[in-house]
Scaffold this active site. Structure first.
Site, PDB file in Angstrom:
ATOM      1  N   HIS A  73      -5.064   9.605  18.670  1.00  0.00           N
ATOM      2  CA  HIS A  73      -4.052   9.805  17.367  1.00  0.00           C
ATOM      3  C   HIS A  73      -5.228  10.344  16.237  1.00  0.00           C
ATOM      4  CE1 HIS A  73      -1.184   9.236  14.057  1.00  0.00           C
ATOM      5  NE2 HIS A  73      -1.837   8.562  13.426  1.00  0.00           N
ATOM      6  N   ARG A  92       5.469  15.530  13.432  1.00  0.00           N
ATOM      7  CA  ARG A  92       4.830  16.978  13.100  1.00  0.00           C
ATOM      8  C   ARG A  92       5.175  17.929  14.261  1.00  0.00           C
ATOM      9  NH1 ARG A  92      -0.573  14.009  10.764  1.00  0.00           N
ATOM     10  NH2 ARG A  92      -0.118  13.984   8.384  1.00  0.00           N
ATOM     11  N   ARG A 135     -16.991   7.976   8.065  1.00  0.00           N
ATOM     12  CA  ARG A 135     -16.036   7.505   9.092  1.00  0.00           C
ATOM     13  C   ARG A 135     -16.459   6.067   9.546  1.00  0.00           C
ATOM     14  NH1 ARG A 135     -12.189  11.174  10.811  1.00  0.00           N
ATOM     15  NH2 ARG A 135     -12.882  13.396  10.467  1.00  0.00           N
ATOM     16  N   GLY A 154       0.640  -1.112  -0.083  1.00  0.00           N
ATOM     17  CA  GLY A 154       0.008   0.068   0.205  1.00  0.00           C
ATOM     18  C   GLY A 154       0.722   1.462  -0.077  1.00  0.00           C
ATOM     19  N   GLY A 155       0.109   2.445   0.107  1.00  0.00           N
ATOM     20  CA  GLY A 155       0.652   3.564   0.040  1.00  0.00           C
ATOM     21  C   GLY A 155       1.556   3.993   1.154  1.00  0.00           C
ATOM     22  N   ILE A 156       1.397   3.427   2.467  1.00  0.00           N
ATOM     23  CA  ILE A 156       2.129   3.455   3.484  1.00  0.00           C
ATOM     24  C   ILE A 156       3.181   2.454   3.453  1.00  0.00           C
ATOM     25  CG2 ILE A 156       2.325   3.499   6.094  1.00  0.00           C
ATOM     26  CD1 ILE A 156      -0.423   4.907   6.128  1.00  0.00           C
ATOM     27  N   GLY A 157       2.672   1.283   3.033  1.00  0.00           N
ATOM     28  CA  GLY A 157       3.386   0.028   3.309  1.00  0.00           C
ATOM     29  C   GLY A 157       4.754  -0.177   2.353  1.00  0.00           C
ATOM     30  N   ILE A 205      -0.719   0.680  12.686  1.00  0.00           N
ATOM     31  CA  ILE A 205      -0.830   1.943  12.051  1.00  0.00           C
ATOM     32  C   ILE A 205      -2.135   2.340  11.551  1.00  0.00           C
ATOM     33  CG2 ILE A 205       0.123   3.287  10.024  1.00  0.00           C
ATOM     34  CD1 ILE A 205       2.597   1.634  10.283  1.00  0.00           C
ATOM     35  N   ASP A 238       2.375  12.106  14.880  1.00  0.00           N
ATOM     36  CA  ASP A 238       2.132  13.415  15.532  1.00  0.00           C
ATOM     37  C   ASP A 238       3.346  13.872  16.329  1.00  0.00           C
ATOM     38  OD1 ASP A 238      -0.449  12.784  15.021  1.00  0.00           O
ATOM     39  OD2 ASP A 238      -0.770  11.331  16.895  1.00  0.00           O
ATOM     40  N   ARG A 243      -9.268   7.238   3.949  1.00  0.00           N
ATOM     41  CA  ARG A 243     -10.755   7.658   3.727  1.00  0.00           C
ATOM     42  C   ARG A 243     -10.608   8.248   2.431  1.00  0.00           C
ATOM     43  NH1 ARG A 243     -13.712  12.007   7.459  1.00  0.00           N
ATOM     44  NH2 ARG A 243     -15.804  11.707   6.736  1.00  0.00           N
TER      45      ARG A 243
END
Length: 394
Positions: free
Chosen positions: A256, A232, A166, A90-93, A196, A229, A160
């Protein structure tokens, strides 16, 4: 020319930034890298840059000469931990797997997804870092992906999308996390489990309930990854106050999502003064960092790269703890007794057996603004936790 260039990476929250740190300790060999255990009395993520140094070459054998002119005989492999990424396609993976591949502590990187993971594994396997990369596709291969693993990272799920409520997001990702954690419980119950998949405020309680039903729940080894978090907060504060980024450390507590994310700006290191306007502006920006990225990508994606970086920081910290570093501290969403809520994000000390200490002093001496924000986040966080527990027990 490329063959004579060495890349330098500092392990900890400063991993992969390219900043070289000095250390007075004698390094122990870690593959083509020197790993110096920190000598600080405490470690807060990015602060590790002052005490932990890893110099790694990804440019071929000739570049070894650039590593402080040390000989190959002094640089023996020490990679010894297996990490599984569930949702690696995936996009994060994908970026997360790349960053984990850089770690000199990883011996094997197991990449799992329901499809399209073999190409990711083949691509990463061409990187000349110590870890072996293996691909596992589909439910029939999930058990194999988890056998003998020390750390399991779960970014699986969907972001999302336009038109998705949601509740839609929750129902999809909650079911995915439930199924994956059941497999973890069956195949590597002693592993560090790092969630995550959003909404973390609900998916971590789901994981806890699943593990309880399987009779293998260890609250010291279940983590909700909230490191983004902190990343950032550190970045926004450093830029706002014109500070060196690697010097800034802001603990972030609560949860989170949205207002449940509470940066404790009064606890920032080094000590900094903020106006009321700055506190309000920074807090809201940190809470809405994800929305900021979604809007900037104009609907074409979410915060995948920064999330991968934050998760890689947490994985690396965990590996260092497993490897015997006794000064590893990170903020994470865990089962907690700091407040009346059963789960809460705060700074913890991580050791070989998981969480060794919950740092309660961060919640002492809060400002009036922080006290009010803490009380305001509790109802929303409580509802999210209960929603997760209810889903797991249906």
């Amino acid at each position: 020319m490329l063959a004579t260039t060495a890349a330098t990476f500092s392990v900890g929250s400063n991993a992969f930034l390219g900043n070289k740190a000095s250390s007075s300790t004698q390094p122990k060999s870690v593959g083509r890298a020197s790993y110096s255990p920190p000598r600080l009395s405490s470690f807060s993520g990015i602060k590790a840059a002052t005490s932990v140094n890893v110099e790694s070459s990804f440019s071929g054998n000739d570049s070894v000469a650039a590593l402080d002119q040390r000989s190959l005989a002094d640089l023996q492999p020490h990679a010894s931990y297996k990490v599984a990424v569930l949702g690696a396609g995936g996009g994060i993976g994908q970026p997360l797997s790349l960053l984990i591949k850089l770690s000199p502590l990883v011996s094997a990187l197991h990449l799992y997804d329901i499809a399209n993971v073999k190409g990711v594994a083949a691509d990463l396997s061409h990187c000349n870092t110590p870890s072996e990369v293996l691909a596992f596709t589909g439910a029939s291969e999930l058990a194999g992906a988890l056998k003998g693993v020390n750390v399991v990272v779960i970014p699986a799920g969907v972001p999302r999308k336009p038109g998705m409520t949601r509740d839609d997001l929750f129902n999809i990702n909650a079911g995915i996390v439930k199924n994956l954690v059941e497999a973890v419980a069956d195949n590597c119950p002693d592993a560090f489990i790092q969630i995550i998949s959003n909404p973390v405020n609900s998916t971590v309680p789901i994981a806890a309930e699943v593990l309880k039903k399987k009779g293998v729940y260890d609250p010291k080894k279940l983590f909700g990854v909230t490191t983004l978090d902190v990343v950032r907060a550190n970045t926004f504060v450093a830029r706002k106050k014109n500070l060196k980024l690697t010097d800034v450390d802001v603990p972030v507590i609560g949860g989170h999502a949205g207002i449940t994310i509470l940066p404790l700006l009064s606890k920032t290191k080094p000590s900094i003064s903020f106006t009321d306007e700055e506190i309000e502006e920074l807090t809201v920006r940190i809470q809405n960092g994800g929305t900021e990225v979604v809007e900037a990508k104009a609907g074409a994606g979410s915060a995948t790269l920064s999330m991968a970086y934050g998760a890689a920081r947490f994985v690396e910290s965990s590996l260092r703890a497993l490897d015997g570093d006794s000064h590893v501290y990170e903020c994470t969403f865990i089962q907690s007794e700091l407040t009346e809520l059963p789960f809460f994000a705060s700074r913890v000390k991580i050791g070989r057996n998981g969480i060794e200490e919950v740092v309660s002093k961060d919640l002492q001496g809060l400002t009036a603004y922080e006290e009010k924000a803490l009380e305001a986040l509790k109802p929303e966080l409580k509802a999210s936790i209960e929603k997760g527990i209810s889903f797991a027990n249906k």
